[in-house]
Write a protein that holds these residues in place. Structure first.
Motif, PDB file in Angstrom:
ATOM      1  N   GLU A 166       0.819  -1.214   0.000  1.00  0.00           N
ATOM      2  CA  GLU A 166       0.000   0.000   0.000  1.00  0.00           C
ATOM      3  C   GLU A 166       0.854   1.265   0.000  1.00  0.00           C
ATOM      4  OE1 GLU A 166      -2.771  -0.135   3.259  1.00  0.00           O
ATOM      5  OE2 GLU A 166      -3.657  -2.003   2.533  1.00  0.00           O
ATOM      6  N   VAL A 167       1.992   1.247   0.704  1.00  0.00           N
ATOM      7  CA  VAL A 167       2.839   2.449   0.758  1.00  0.00           C
ATOM      8  C   VAL A 167       3.749   2.555  -0.454  1.00  0.00           C
ATOM      9  CG1 VAL A 167       2.748   2.601   3.273  1.00  0.00           C
ATOM     10  CG2 VAL A 167       4.677   1.428   2.185  1.00  0.00           C
ATOM     11  N   GLY A 168       3.763   1.515  -1.300  1.00  0.00           N
ATOM     12  CA  GLY A 168       4.510   1.614  -2.550  1.00  0.00           C
ATOM     13  C   GLY A 168       5.595   0.594  -2.775  1.00  0.00           C
ATOM     14  N   CYS A 169       5.771  -0.347  -1.859  1.00  0.00           N
ATOM     15  CA  CYS A 169       6.797  -1.380  -2.081  1.00  0.00           C
ATOM     16  C   CYS A 169       6.406  -2.233  -3.278  1.00  0.00           C
ATOM     17  CB  CYS A 169       6.955  -2.259  -0.840  1.00  0.00           C
ATOM     18  SG  CYS A 169       7.667  -1.369   0.562  1.00  0.00           S
ATOM     19  N   ASN A 170       7.365  -2.522  -4.121  1.00  0.00           N
ATOM     20  CA  ASN A 170       7.121  -3.319  -5.321  1.00  0.00           C
ATOM     21  C   ASN A 170       7.120  -4.807  -5.024  1.00  0.00           C
ATOM     22  OD1 ASN A 170       8.636  -0.705  -6.005  1.00  0.00           O
ATOM     23  ND2 ASN A 170       7.607  -1.238  -7.898  1.00  0.00           N
ATOM     24  N   ALA A 171       7.794  -5.200  -3.949  1.00  0.00           N
ATOM     25  CA  ALA A 171       7.878  -6.603  -3.559  1.00  0.00           C
ATOM     26  C   ALA A 171       8.166  -6.653  -2.071  1.00  0.00           C
ATOM     27  CB  ALA A 171       8.978  -7.324  -4.342  1.00  0.00           C
ATOM     28  N   VAL A 172       7.906  -7.815  -1.481  1.00  0.00           N
ATOM     29  CA  VAL A 172       8.169  -8.026  -0.057  1.00  0.00           C
ATOM     30  C   VAL A 172       8.934  -9.323   0.096  1.00  0.00           C
ATOM     31  CG1 VAL A 172       7.156  -8.305   2.239  1.00  0.00           C
ATOM     32  CG2 VAL A 172       6.011  -6.865   0.545  1.00  0.00           C
ATOM     33  N   VAL A 173      10.038  -9.270   0.846  1.00  0.00           N
ATOM     34  CA  VAL A 173      10.831 -10.450   1.150  1.00  0.00           C
ATOM     35  C   VAL A 173      10.856 -10.588   2.670  1.00  0.00           C
ATOM     36  CG1 VAL A 173      13.126 -11.505   1.046  1.00  0.00           C
ATOM     37  CG2 VAL A 173      12.237 -10.242  -0.923  1.00  0.00           C
ATOM     38  N   THR A 174      10.489 -11.776   3.149  1.00  0.00           N
ATOM     39  CA  THR A 174      10.450 -12.015   4.586  1.00  0.00           C
ATOM     40  C   THR A 174      11.817 -12.460   5.074  1.00  0.00           C
ATOM     41  OG1 THR A 174       8.124 -12.639   4.421  1.00  0.00           O
ATOM     42  CG2 THR A 174       9.279 -13.286   6.425  1.00  0.00           C
ATOM     43  N   LYS A 175      12.282 -11.798   6.155  1.00  0.00           N
ATOM     44  CA  LYS A 175      13.546 -12.183   6.793  1.00  0.00           C
ATOM     45  C   LYS A 175      13.246 -13.199   7.882  1.00  0.00           C
ATOM     46  CE  LYS A 175      14.835  -8.020   8.120  1.00  0.00           C
ATOM     47  NZ  LYS A 175      15.635  -6.911   8.636  1.00  0.00           N
ATOM     48  N   PRO A 176      14.124 -14.106   8.160  1.00  0.00           N
ATOM     49  CA  PRO A 176      15.410 -14.258   7.476  1.00  0.00           C
ATOM     50  C   PRO A 176      15.232 -14.849   6.082  1.00  0.00           C
ATOM     51  CG  PRO A 176      15.135 -16.032   9.052  1.00  0.00           C
ATOM     52  CD  PRO A 176      13.942 -15.112   9.204  1.00  0.00           C
ATOM     53  N   CYS A 177      16.118 -14.459   5.200  1.00  0.00           N
ATOM     54  CA  CYS A 177      16.092 -14.988   3.841  1.00  0.00           C
ATOM     55  C   CYS A 177      17.523 -15.231   3.395  1.00  0.00           C
ATOM     56  CB  CYS A 177      15.387 -14.036   2.887  1.00  0.00           C
ATOM     57  SG  CYS A 177      16.232 -12.468   2.666  1.00  0.00           S
ATOM     58  N   LEU A 178      17.668 -16.096   2.437  1.00  0.00           N
ATOM     59  CA  LEU A 178      18.989 -16.355   1.873  1.00  0.00           C
ATOM     60  C   LEU A 178      19.375 -15.204   0.954  1.00  0.00           C
ATOM     61  CD1 LEU A 178      18.578 -20.113   0.942  1.00  0.00           C
ATOM     62  CD2 LEU A 178      19.868 -19.155   2.863  1.00  0.00           C
ATOM     63  N   PRO A 179      20.634 -14.786   0.982  1.00  0.00           N
ATOM     64  CA  PRO A 179      21.064 -13.706   0.087  1.00  0.00           C
ATOM     65  C   PRO A 179      20.764 -13.994  -1.379  1.00  0.00           C
ATOM     66  CG  PRO A 179      22.726 -14.080   1.761  1.00  0.00           C
ATOM     67  CD  PRO A 179      21.703 -15.182   1.909  1.00  0.00           C
ATOM     68  N   LYS A 180      20.857 -15.259  -1.800  1.00  0.00           N
ATOM     69  CA  LYS A 180      20.591 -15.571  -3.210  1.00  0.00           C
ATOM     70  C   LYS A 180      19.122 -15.339  -3.558  1.00  0.00           C
ATOM     71  CE  LYS A 180      19.737 -20.479  -2.694  1.00  0.00           C
ATOM     72  NZ  LYS A 180      19.220 -21.449  -3.586  1.00  0.00           N
ATOM     73  N   ASP A 181      18.214 -15.549  -2.600  1.00  0.00           N
ATOM     74  CA  ASP A 181      16.797 -15.274  -2.851  1.00  0.00           C
ATOM     75  C   ASP A 181      16.555 -13.773  -2.985  1.00  0.00           C
ATOM     76  OD1 ASP A 181      16.260 -17.989  -2.743  1.00  0.00           O
ATOM     77  OD2 ASP A 181      15.735 -17.934  -0.614  1.00  0.00           O
ATOM     78  N   LEU A 182      17.259 -13.005  -2.171  1.00  0.00           N
ATOM     79  CA  LEU A 182      17.159 -11.553  -2.262  1.00  0.00           C
ATOM     80  C   LEU A 182      17.723 -11.068  -3.601  1.00  0.00           C
ATOM     81  CD1 LEU A 182      16.123  -9.219  -0.623  1.00  0.00           C
ATOM     82  CD2 LEU A 182      18.394  -8.974   0.351  1.00  0.00           C
ATOM     83  N   GLU A 183      18.831 -11.644  -4.014  1.00  0.00           N
ATOM     84  CA  GLU A 183      19.418 -11.289  -5.314  1.00  0.00           C
ATOM     85  C   GLU A 183      18.427 -11.568  -6.441  1.00  0.00           C
ATOM     86  OE1 GLU A 183      22.956 -12.514  -8.451  1.00  0.00           O
ATOM     87  OE2 GLU A 183      22.717 -13.677  -6.618  1.00  0.00           O
ATOM     88  N   GLN A 184      17.734 -12.693  -6.374  1.00  0.00           N
ATOM     89  CA  GLN A 184      16.753 -13.019  -7.419  1.00  0.00           C
ATOM     90  C   GLN A 184      15.663 -11.963  -7.496  1.00  0.00           C
ATOM     91  OE1 GLN A 184      15.488 -16.973  -6.320  1.00  0.00           O
ATOM     92  NE2 GLN A 184      16.940 -17.936  -7.732  1.00  0.00           N
ATOM     93  N   GLU A 185      15.206 -11.489  -6.333  1.00  0.00           N
ATOM     94  CA  GLU A 185      14.165 -10.459  -6.337  1.00  0.00           C
ATOM     95  C   GLU A 185      14.712  -9.130  -6.870  1.00  0.00           C
ATOM     96  OE1 GLU A 185      10.695  -8.969  -6.602  1.00  0.00           O
ATOM     97  OE2 GLU A 185      10.887 -11.016  -5.829  1.00  0.00           O
ATOM     98  N   VAL A 186      15.953  -8.798  -6.523  1.00  0.00           N
ATOM     99  CA  VAL A 186      16.578  -7.585  -7.062  1.00  0.00           C
ATOM    100  C   VAL A 186      16.625  -7.671  -8.581  1.00  0.00           C
ATOM    101  CG1 VAL A 186      18.759  -6.308  -7.254  1.00  0.00           C
ATOM    102  CG2 VAL A 186      17.918  -7.009  -5.003  1.00  0.00           C
ATOM    103  N   ARG A 187      17.078  -8.790  -9.099  1.00  0.00           N
ATOM    104  CA  ARG A 187      17.159  -8.956 -10.554  1.00  0.00           C
ATOM    105  C   ARG A 187      15.772  -8.908 -11.202  1.00  0.00           C
ATOM    106  NH1 ARG A 187      22.237  -9.807 -12.105  1.00  0.00           N
ATOM    107  NH2 ARG A 187      23.715 -10.678 -10.596  1.00  0.00           N
ATOM    108  N   ARG A 188      14.785  -9.478 -10.551  1.00  0.00           N
ATOM    109  CA  ARG A 188      13.399  -9.462 -11.072  1.00  0.00           C
ATOM    110  C   ARG A 188      12.895  -8.015 -11.159  1.00  0.00           C
ATOM    111  NH1 ARG A 188      11.597 -14.003  -9.437  1.00  0.00           N
ATOM    112  NH2 ARG A 188      11.708 -13.550  -7.231  1.00  0.00           N
TER     113      ARG A 188
END
Length: 132
Positions: A103-125
């Protein structure tokens, strides 16, 4: 992408008030060829976003002072930063927190803890979505 190519690499702003988490994500993304800037709170995140105009922002939502929800709201209301994708990083696994982040404008949400590679995938997406 090699380390020599980082000058042309996308810039990611990593915002997290926990030093260890911020450093892990920043180091991993740098290792993967991204340029990285960091911020430890919402006010610093706003200052760096307006100054550096990163390609993607990783925004922890639970920050001291200006929290990630308010920082994202301000970024999305400003012409200089409106189009920058913001990926919310949150330990709040409940759907209500994810809905509020969107609602405030985030394009995606990643729940922590998360693996850095999963975060990288979302960045690339998000980078791909921005250029298409």
């Amino acid at each position: 992408m090699t380390r020599g190519e980082t000058a042309q690499a996308p810039l990611v702003l990593v915002v997290d008030d926990v030093d260890h988490g911020r450093e892990i994500f920043a180091e991993y993304l740098e290792f993967r060829g991204f340029r990285v800037a960091t911020a430890a709170d919402g006010l610093e995140a706003l200052e760096k976003a307006f100054e550096l105009r990163p390609d993607v922002i990783l925004m922890d939502l639970s920050l001291p002072g200006i929290d990630g929800w308010e920082a994202t709201r301000r970024l999305k209301q400003d012409d200089r930063t409106r189009e920058i994708p913001v990926i919310a990083l949150t330990a709040h696994a409940l759907a209500a927190a994810h809905d509020k982040a969107r609602e405030v404008g985030c394009n995606a949400v990643v729940t922590k803890p998360c693996l850095p590679k999963d975060l990288e995938q979302e960045v690339r997406r998000q980078l791909e979505a921005r250029t298409s």
